[in-house]
Design a protein around this motif. Sequence first.
Motif, PDB file in Angstrom:
ATOM      1  N   ARG A 116      44.454 -19.063 -22.788  1.00  0.00           N
ATOM      2  CA  ARG A 116      43.440 -19.037 -21.739  1.00  0.00           C
ATOM      3  C   ARG A 116      42.177 -18.311 -22.218  1.00  0.00           C
ATOM      4  NH1 ARG A 116      44.537 -20.873 -16.863  1.00  0.00           N
ATOM      5  NH2 ARG A 116      46.671 -21.551 -16.427  1.00  0.00           N
ATOM      6  N   ASN A 121      39.200 -19.498 -20.031  1.00  0.00           N
ATOM      7  CA  ASN A 121      39.691 -19.713 -18.665  1.00  0.00           C
ATOM      8  C   ASN A 121      39.204 -21.030 -18.080  1.00  0.00           C
ATOM      9  OD1 ASN A 121      41.297 -17.313 -18.245  1.00  0.00           O
ATOM     10  ND2 ASN A 121      39.381 -16.172 -18.249  1.00  0.00           N
ATOM     11  N   ALA A 122      39.224 -22.069 -18.911  1.00  0.00           N
ATOM     12  CA  ALA A 122      38.893 -23.412 -18.427  1.00  0.00           C
ATOM     13  C   ALA A 122      39.880 -23.825 -17.338  1.00  0.00           C
ATOM     14  CB  ALA A 122      38.956 -24.402 -19.587  1.00  0.00           C
ATOM     15  N   THR A 123      39.520 -24.816 -16.573  1.00  0.00           N
ATOM     16  CA  THR A 123      40.426 -25.319 -15.552  1.00  0.00           C
ATOM     17  C   THR A 123      41.475 -26.230 -16.194  1.00  0.00           C
ATOM     18  OG1 THR A 123      39.138 -27.307 -15.082  1.00  0.00           O
ATOM     19  CG2 THR A 123      38.541 -25.289 -13.882  1.00  0.00           C
ATOM     20  N   GLN A 124      42.576 -26.419 -15.494  1.00  0.00           N
ATOM     21  CA  GLN A 124      43.600 -27.331 -16.009  1.00  0.00           C
ATOM     22  C   GLN A 124      43.044 -28.748 -16.152  1.00  0.00           C
ATOM     23  OE1 GLN A 124      47.827 -27.144 -14.736  1.00  0.00           O
ATOM     24  NE2 GLN A 124      47.559 -29.277 -14.107  1.00  0.00           N
ATOM     25  N   ASP A 125      42.181 -29.157 -15.239  1.00  0.00           N
ATOM     26  CA  ASP A 125      41.596 -30.499 -15.327  1.00  0.00           C
ATOM     27  C   ASP A 125      40.798 -30.669 -16.611  1.00  0.00           C
ATOM     28  OD1 ASP A 125      42.708 -31.248 -12.929  1.00  0.00           O
ATOM     29  OD2 ASP A 125      40.871 -30.963 -11.752  1.00  0.00           O
ATOM     30  N   GLU A 126      40.112 -29.610 -17.045  1.00  0.00           N
ATOM     31  CA  GLU A 126      39.334 -29.687 -18.280  1.00  0.00           C
ATOM     32  C   GLU A 126      40.254 -29.837 -19.496  1.00  0.00           C
ATOM     33  OE1 GLU A 126      35.334 -27.111 -17.226  1.00  0.00           O
ATOM     34  OE2 GLU A 126      37.216 -26.043 -17.532  1.00  0.00           O
TER      35      GLU A 126
END
Length: 221
Positions: A116, A121-126
């Motif tokens: 992460r 701390n990118a989003t899961q969608d990214e």
Amino acid sequence: MSMISKTMLLFIFLQFITNIQGQNTCRFAELFTIDNLVNNRNDAIHRFKMHMCLWEGKFGYGVGYNHETGITFDGHKIDYTTGDLHENLQYWTAASKEALHVNILSLYLMDNVYARQFFRNATQDEIVNILEKKIDSYDDFHRRYPGFGGFLPWFAANGSAMNLLNGWESKVPGLDNGQLVWSIKILIETLKNKKLFALADKYQRRIDLMTQTAIPVFYEA
């Protein structure tokens, strides 16, 4: 020593400490001492890994991969004094680089704190978007060059698609592709745990293809 001299030395020392604690360069090793590693080992290792992943991520999640295709680059030259990029991108890559990329993407989906940090701390969608682009690129390469049997040679990763490199038109590295196979296997299980079944199926089809073609590609009777 005069009071002025002592005051000046104290000022210089405090400035040095402030610069070290708030530093904004990748030279973070000086933040750690032998005492840290001996007397507070677990905390020191954790903090070291967090620094390392922060700065590695600036490459790996920044200029280290093709954002259009989701495919890694071999590297990028930098100025060692300023940290600025040079123009000469090392645009080629191989399955071994892809394996490392797949691993760190998997670790993010496992909620690993260091992954992460790497991905800021990118989003899961990214993260899923990168994985979607990656498998689509693999599939596109296989459609154009089916003779590799789903395995990857060294190839060019710049532009809008994976392309052949001179000298690698008819061969693939076994070690590199072995690393990629195991990385994809781990990824598939991780995707299933996250209930991302459609994406897991895409990568499973890649493993099925490589399983079918491994002997004709790599075994010389």
